[in-house]
Design a protein around this motif. Structure first.
Motif, PDB file in Angstrom:
ATOM      1  N   ALA A 116      -4.768   1.694   9.896  1.00 46.67           N
ATOM      2  CA  ALA A 116      -4.022   0.992   8.851  1.00 46.67           C
ATOM      3  C   ALA A 116      -4.460   1.522   7.486  1.00 46.67           C
ATOM      4  O   ALA A 116      -4.647   0.770   6.533  1.00 46.67           O
ATOM      5  N   ILE A 126     -12.963  -1.941   9.796  1.00 41.72           N
ATOM      6  CA  ILE A 126     -13.761  -0.985   9.028  1.00 41.72           C
ATOM      7  C   ILE A 126     -13.067  -0.636   7.715  1.00 41.72           C
ATOM      8  O   ILE A 126     -11.862  -0.358   7.690  1.00 41.72           O
ATOM      9  N   VAL A 134      -8.689  11.809   7.646  1.00 43.36           N
ATOM     10  CA  VAL A 134      -9.953  11.164   8.019  1.00 43.36           C
ATOM     11  C   VAL A 134      -9.754   9.925   8.882  1.00 43.36           C
ATOM     12  O   VAL A 134     -10.390   9.762   9.927  1.00 43.36           O
ATOM     13  N   TRP A 171     -10.921   9.386  12.713  1.00 48.06           N
ATOM     14  CA  TRP A 171     -11.893   8.350  13.097  1.00 48.06           C
ATOM     15  C   TRP A 171     -11.329   7.494  14.217  1.00 48.06           C
ATOM     16  O   TRP A 171     -12.048   7.096  15.142  1.00 48.06           O
ATOM     17  N   GLY A 205       0.821  -1.210   0.000  1.00 45.93           N
ATOM     18  CA  GLY A 205       0.000   0.000   0.000  1.00 45.93           C
ATOM     19  C   GLY A 205       0.853   1.257   0.000  1.00 45.93           C
ATOM     20  O   GLY A 205       0.481   2.284  -0.581  1.00 45.93           O
ATOM     21  N   HIS A 208       1.448   5.291  -2.583  1.00 46.07           N
ATOM     22  CA  HIS A 208       1.715   6.718  -2.344  1.00 46.07           C
ATOM     23  C   HIS A 208       2.775   7.217  -3.332  1.00 46.07           C
ATOM     24  O   HIS A 208       2.708   8.347  -3.815  1.00 46.07           O
ATOM     25  N   GLY A 267      -6.771  -3.493   4.245  1.00 49.89           N
ATOM     26  CA  GLY A 267      -5.676  -3.879   3.357  1.00 49.89           C
ATOM     27  C   GLY A 267      -4.797  -4.883   4.095  1.00 49.89           C
ATOM     28  O   GLY A 267      -5.114  -5.300   5.219  1.00 49.89           O
ATOM     29  N   PRO A 268      -3.701  -5.279   3.486  1.00 47.06           N
ATOM     30  CA  PRO A 268      -2.814  -6.268   4.116  1.00 47.06           C
ATOM     31  C   PRO A 268      -2.407  -5.876   5.540  1.00 47.06           C
ATOM     32  O   PRO A 268      -2.432  -6.725   6.443  1.00 47.06           O
ATOM     33  N   VAL A 269      -2.052  -4.622   5.762  1.00 43.60           N
ATOM     34  CA  VAL A 269      -1.606  -4.220   7.100  1.00 43.60           C
ATOM     35  C   VAL A 269      -2.748  -4.346   8.107  1.00 43.60           C
ATOM     36  O   VAL A 269      -2.578  -4.911   9.196  1.00 43.60           O
ATOM     37  N   GLY A 270      -3.916  -3.864   7.755  1.00 40.94           N
ATOM     38  CA  GLY A 270      -5.064  -3.951   8.654  1.00 40.94           C
ATOM     39  C   GLY A 270      -5.471  -5.397   8.922  1.00 40.94           C
ATOM     40  O   GLY A 270      -5.801  -5.766  10.056  1.00 40.94           O
ATOM     41  N   PHE A 323      -8.959   0.313  11.385  1.00 44.30           N
ATOM     42  CA  PHE A 323      -9.396   1.025  10.186  1.00 44.30           C
ATOM     43  C   PHE A 323      -8.510   0.598   9.027  1.00 44.30           C
ATOM     44  O   PHE A 323      -7.288   0.727   9.091  1.00 44.30           O
TER      45      PHE A 323
HETATM   46  N1  NAD Z   1       4.249   2.062   9.434  1.00 44.00           N
HETATM   47  C1  NAD Z   1       4.770   1.186   8.579  1.00 44.00           C
HETATM   48  O1  NAD Z   1       5.836   0.641   8.807  1.00 44.00           O
HETATM   49  C2  NAD Z   1       4.012   0.814   7.349  1.00 44.00           C
HETATM   50  C3  NAD Z   1       4.354  -0.347   6.648  1.00 44.00           C
HETATM   51  C4  NAD Z   1       3.539  -0.744   5.580  1.00 44.00           C
HETATM   52  C5  NAD Z   1       2.476   0.039   5.194  1.00 44.00           C
HETATM   53  N2  NAD Z   1       2.224   1.202   5.870  1.00 44.00           N
HETATM   54  C6  NAD Z   1       1.073   2.037   5.523  1.00 44.00           C
HETATM   55  O2  NAD Z   1      -0.089   1.394   6.030  1.00 44.00           O
HETATM   56  C7  NAD Z   1      -1.218   1.754   5.225  1.00 44.00           C
HETATM   57  C8  NAD Z   1      -1.945   0.503   4.790  1.00 44.00           C
HETATM   58  O3  NAD Z   1      -1.115  -0.313   3.965  1.00 44.00           O
HETATM   59  P1  NAD Z   1      -1.780  -1.473   3.086  1.00 44.00           P
HETATM   60  O4  NAD Z   1      -0.701  -2.146   2.335  1.00 44.00           O
HETATM   61  O5  NAD Z   1      -2.690  -2.293   3.902  1.00 44.00           O
HETATM   62  O6  NAD Z   1      -2.603  -0.536   2.046  1.00 44.00           O
HETATM   63  P2  NAD Z   1      -3.939  -0.676   1.173  1.00 44.00           P
HETATM   64  O7  NAD Z   1      -3.977   0.545   0.327  1.00 44.00           O
HETATM   65  O8  NAD Z   1      -3.996  -2.002   0.486  1.00 44.00           O
HETATM   66  O9  NAD Z   1      -5.131  -0.648   2.258  1.00 44.00           O
HETATM   67  C9  NAD Z   1      -5.712   0.503   2.752  1.00 44.00           C
HETATM   68  C10 NAD Z   1      -7.185   0.198   2.992  1.00 44.00           C
HETATM   69  O10 NAD Z   1      -7.798   1.313   3.676  1.00 44.00           O
HETATM   70  C11 NAD Z   1      -9.126   1.451   3.185  1.00 44.00           C
HETATM   71  N3  NAD Z   1      -9.617   2.795   3.542  1.00 44.00           N
HETATM   72  C12 NAD Z   1      -9.524   3.950   2.850  1.00 44.00           C
HETATM   73  N4  NAD Z   1     -10.051   4.962   3.576  1.00 44.00           N
HETATM   74  C13 NAD Z   1     -10.484   4.424   4.746  1.00 44.00           C
HETATM   75  C14 NAD Z   1     -11.099   4.971   5.907  1.00 44.00           C
HETATM   76  N5  NAD Z   1     -11.344   6.273   6.012  1.00 44.00           N
HETATM   77  N6  NAD Z   1     -11.430   4.114   6.915  1.00 44.00           N
HETATM   78  C15 NAD Z   1     -11.167   2.773   6.817  1.00 44.00           C
HETATM   79  N7  NAD Z   1     -10.569   2.217   5.746  1.00 44.00           N
HETATM   80  C16 NAD Z   1     -10.231   3.033   4.719  1.00 44.00           C
HETATM   81  C17 NAD Z   1      -8.959   1.180   1.701  1.00 44.00           C
HETATM   82  O11 NAD Z   1     -10.205   0.879   1.095  1.00 44.00           O
HETATM   83  C18 NAD Z   1      -7.979  -0.005   1.710  1.00 44.00           C
HETATM   84  O12 NAD Z   1      -8.646  -1.246   1.761  1.00 44.00           O
HETATM   85  C19 NAD Z   1      -0.653   2.599   4.092  1.00 44.00           C
HETATM   86  O13 NAD Z   1      -0.743   3.972   4.421  1.00 44.00           O
HETATM   87  C20 NAD Z   1       0.804   2.214   4.064  1.00 44.00           C
HETATM   88  O14 NAD Z   1       1.621   3.235   3.527  1.00 44.00           O
HETATM   89  C21 NAD Z   1       2.967   1.592   6.922  1.00 44.00           C
END
Ligand code: NAD
Ligand code: ZN
Ligand code: ZN
Length: 382
Positions: A254, A208, A280, A284, A39, A43, A187-190, A184
């Motif tokens: 997430a 969510i 947002v 939340w 994800g 960006h 995606g994979p992280v959530g 929230f």
């Molecule tokens: N901190 C870290 O080390 C680290 C590591 C990996 C990823 N990340 C970040 O974590 C985030 C998630 O990564 P991912 O690979 O799961 O990405 P992803 O884009 O596959 O998942 C994000 C999910 O959030 C959903 N979403 C959008 N707006 C929302 C809202 N307001 N409320 C709830 N859900 C909402 C989307 O529909 C999507 O399913 C990204 O911002 C990524 O950059 C951070």
């Protein structure tokens, strides 16, 4: 070699590039067998990340086989199967000594906050990434680990970011037995954060999102109770309603800066870039926890952010915790969980895309087409 190359926002190609050479005696060159699109790569793909230079190869989630090592590398040799954390770090500075690998002070001349990340713009050090046939791995004795024989590449590649980050997100939530945890983002992280929350003693796990197919995965893979925020006038009010009007004990963001859920903010921030993204999801999270609760932020945000409900967080007495994941710190426990069958990381993999089709891979993942949750990239010959 063949490598994914950035040409500008929404423009990704596969090109011929030179195989990276050893530049320092502690480098290794790794032949990539699996990479993933994260994800966070979106960006970059969407042009949200400053100093993403044309010609850069992305990819901070990858595993492979050591091809060559520099003269001072002691712990690896050619032929070793390795997983490589997404962090580039020295292992010996003030921050690394304290386990803050993602905040290493020696690997990124372009920023003081964040350390190095493979394939993640010059803001994060300018290291080329692993969506390629070969990648240069600096500090080869520090980050990489030999992959245990029982762990296959499709599972191992998720250790290098998504799995470790989800687990870390749950860890920063400081979950106590019986806690109500809301995640929230499905995606994979959530998804990994939700699954990890159970391992840490949560009594109820809520996820969510607004993508039905991802909420389905949250139910089947993470055994979570799910809500589609698009179906509610105000998802926060709904959260209160289902938690005795108190709120959850722990919320995990997430999602990050490209959050949906507020059209004005989405358009002004992610389309017109009037600020580094939309707050947002983090708002939340702040609104959905009870007073005294904890918010863990895994979502990525630009350095400057306005309209975050900081005052509410202060007045509710919240604990806010966040960082880029110090990936290798999570591995010992995660290896046990995976070996013992508590999590099968590759259960969330939906696509295996040949490196030569990476352009399409980014499009499918970015536009959330074809039920895409986690796409792996497979260089030819694997
Ligand atoms: N901190 C870290 O080390 C680290 C590591 C990996 C990823 N990340 C970040 O974590 C985030 C998630 O990564 P991912 O690979 O799961 O990405 P992803 O884009 O596959 O998942 C994000 C999910 O959030 C959903 N979403 C959008 N707006 C929302 C809202 N307001 N409320 C709830 N859900 C909402 C989307 O529909 C999507 O399913 C990204 O911002 C990524 O950059 C951070
Ligand atoms: Zn990532
Ligand atoms: Zn360091």
């Amino acid at each position: 070699m063949r490598a994914m190359v950035y040409r500008g926002p929404y423009k990704i190609r596969v090109e011929e590039k030179d195989v990276p050479p050893i530049e320092h005696p502690n480098d290794a060159i790794v032949r990539v067998t699996r990479a993933a699109i994260c994800g966070s790569d979106l960006h970059l793909y969407h042009g949200m990340m400053p100093d993403t230079r044309v010609g850069m190869t992305f990819g901070h989630e990858f595993v492979g086989v050591v091809e060559e090592v520099g003269s001072s590398v002691e712990r690896l040799q050619p032929g070793d199967r390795v997983m490589v954390p997404f962090n580039v770090y020295c292992g010996s500075c003030y921050f690394c000594a304290r386990g803050l690998y993602s905040n290493c002070h020696n690997v990124n001349p372009n920023a003081t906050a964040v350390g190095g990340i493979y394939g993640y713009s010059h803001t994060c050090g300018g290291y080329d990434g692993g969506q390629a046939e070969y990648v240069r791995v600096p500090f080869a004795d520090v980050g990489p680990m030999k992959i245990p024989e029982w762990l296959d590449d499709d599972d191992a590649v998720l250790f290098t970011d998504a799995l470790a980050t989800g687990y870390f997100g749950a860890q920063l939530g400081d979950i106590k037995e019986g806690d109500v945890v809301v995640v929230f983002g499905a995606g994979p992280v959530g998804l990994f954060a939700a699954r990890s929350a159970w391992l840490m003693g949560a009594g109820r796990v809520i996820v969510i999102d607004h993508l039905e197919y991802r909420l389905e995965m949250a139910r089947t893979f993470a055994y979570a109770e799910t809500y589609n925020f698009a179906e509610y006038d105000d998802i926060v009010v709904h959260m209160k309603r289902i938690t005795d009007f108190l709120g959850a004990d722990v919320a995990i963001d997430a999602v990050g800066a490209e959050a949906d859920g507020n059209l004005t903010q989405h358009v002004t921030t992610t389309q017109f870039k009037l600020q580094g993204g939309s707050p947002v999801a983090v708002n939340w999270a702040i609104d959905s926890v009870r007073k005294g609760g904890t918010v863990s932020i895994m979502g990525a945000y630009g350095p400057l952010f306005s309209a975050v409900k900081l005052g509410d967080a202060v007045n509710k007495g919240l604990t806010l915790r966040m960082n880029q994941c110090p990936v290798k710190r999570q591995w010992p426990r995660l290896l046990e969980h995976v070996r013992d069958g508590h999590i099968k990381p590759s259960d969330i993999v939906t696509h295996r895309i040949p490196l030569d089709q990476v352009t399409e891979g980014y499009h499918i993942f970015s536009a959330k087409l074809d039920g895409c949750i986690k796409p792996l990239i497979v260089p030819s010959g694997n």
